[in-house]
Design a protein around this motif. Structure first.
Motif, PDB file in Angstrom:
ATOM      1  N   GLU A 102      39.725  -8.029   7.241  1.00 54.37           N
ATOM      2  CA  GLU A 102      39.455  -7.303   8.489  1.00 54.37           C
ATOM      3  C   GLU A 102      38.289  -6.336   8.324  1.00 54.37           C
ATOM      4  OE1 GLU A 102      42.197  -5.593  11.358  1.00 54.37           O
ATOM      5  OE2 GLU A 102      43.785  -6.693  10.336  1.00 54.37           O
ATOM      6  N   ARG A 106      35.917  -8.043  10.805  1.00 56.42           N
ATOM      7  CA  ARG A 106      36.359  -7.631  12.139  1.00 56.42           C
ATOM      8  C   ARG A 106      35.824  -6.238  12.468  1.00 56.42           C
ATOM      9  NH1 ARG A 106      39.967 -10.939  15.092  1.00 56.42           N
ATOM     10  NH2 ARG A 106      39.326  -9.352  16.588  1.00 56.42           N
ATOM     11  N   CYS A 114      42.132  -0.017  10.659  1.00 54.53           N
ATOM     12  CA  CYS A 114      42.510  -1.131   9.785  1.00 54.53           C
ATOM     13  C   CYS A 114      43.261  -0.622   8.550  1.00 54.53           C
ATOM     14  CB  CYS A 114      41.253  -1.898   9.388  1.00 54.53           C
ATOM     15  SG  CYS A 114      41.566  -3.260   8.282  1.00 54.53           S
TER      16      CYS A 114
END
Length: 155
Positions: A102, A106, A114
């Protein structure tokens, strides 16, 4: 259920799925089918599993598997000397891999969000020591992948 809660549930399910894949050797499609049919949003042995954002769950799994070699090398560099990723508990390994994915890919999700989410996932399985280690490793990983989010401007 709010989108944030569904994403939290997806992260937890992804960690469980990564762990199961490593322990059983099951493939991605088999894991998708199993988790989406039997786990996510269902009751198993008296425990109710929350609804999860399925596409987010799938993205984490696909992303970790696609970049696992690179993710593992980066995590090895971040972990303490003498403790390569392969020596870490398999659930911790799954949490670190998902979190690192992530953080790396992301960018629509703030790094601090996160990190907190995966520390919360760790809290479902472990105590403060492991959660603290996961926090430290993901924080360092975030600073490598997203230094700009940690840069503080001074007036």
């Amino acid at each position: 259920m709010a989108n944030g809660e569904q994403r939290s549930a997806a992260r937890l399910a992804a960690v469980q799925a990564l762990y199961q894949m490593e322990m059983t050797g099951k493939g991605l499609n088999e894991i998708f089918a199993e988790f989406e049919s039997f786990w996510i949003g269902n009751e198993i042995e008296g425990a109710r599993y929350k609804e999860a954002e399925v596409e987010f769950f799938r993205d984490i799994l696909r992303g970790v598997l696609k970049d696992q070699e690179t993710i593992d090398r980066q995590l090895d560099k971040t972990l303490a000397d003498g403790w390569p990723l392969r020596r870490v508990d398999p659930v911790v390994r799954a949490i670190l891999r998902a979190g690192a994915y992530e953080l790396k890919k992301r960018r629509d999700i703030p790094a601090r969000v996160c990190i907190k989410e995966y520390v919360d996932v760790a809290g479902a399985f472990f105590g403060r020591e492991e959660s603290g280690m996961i926090n430290a490793v993901l924080d360092e990983t975030a600073r490598q992948y997203r230094a700009e989010e940690f840069f503080e401007t001074r007036l």
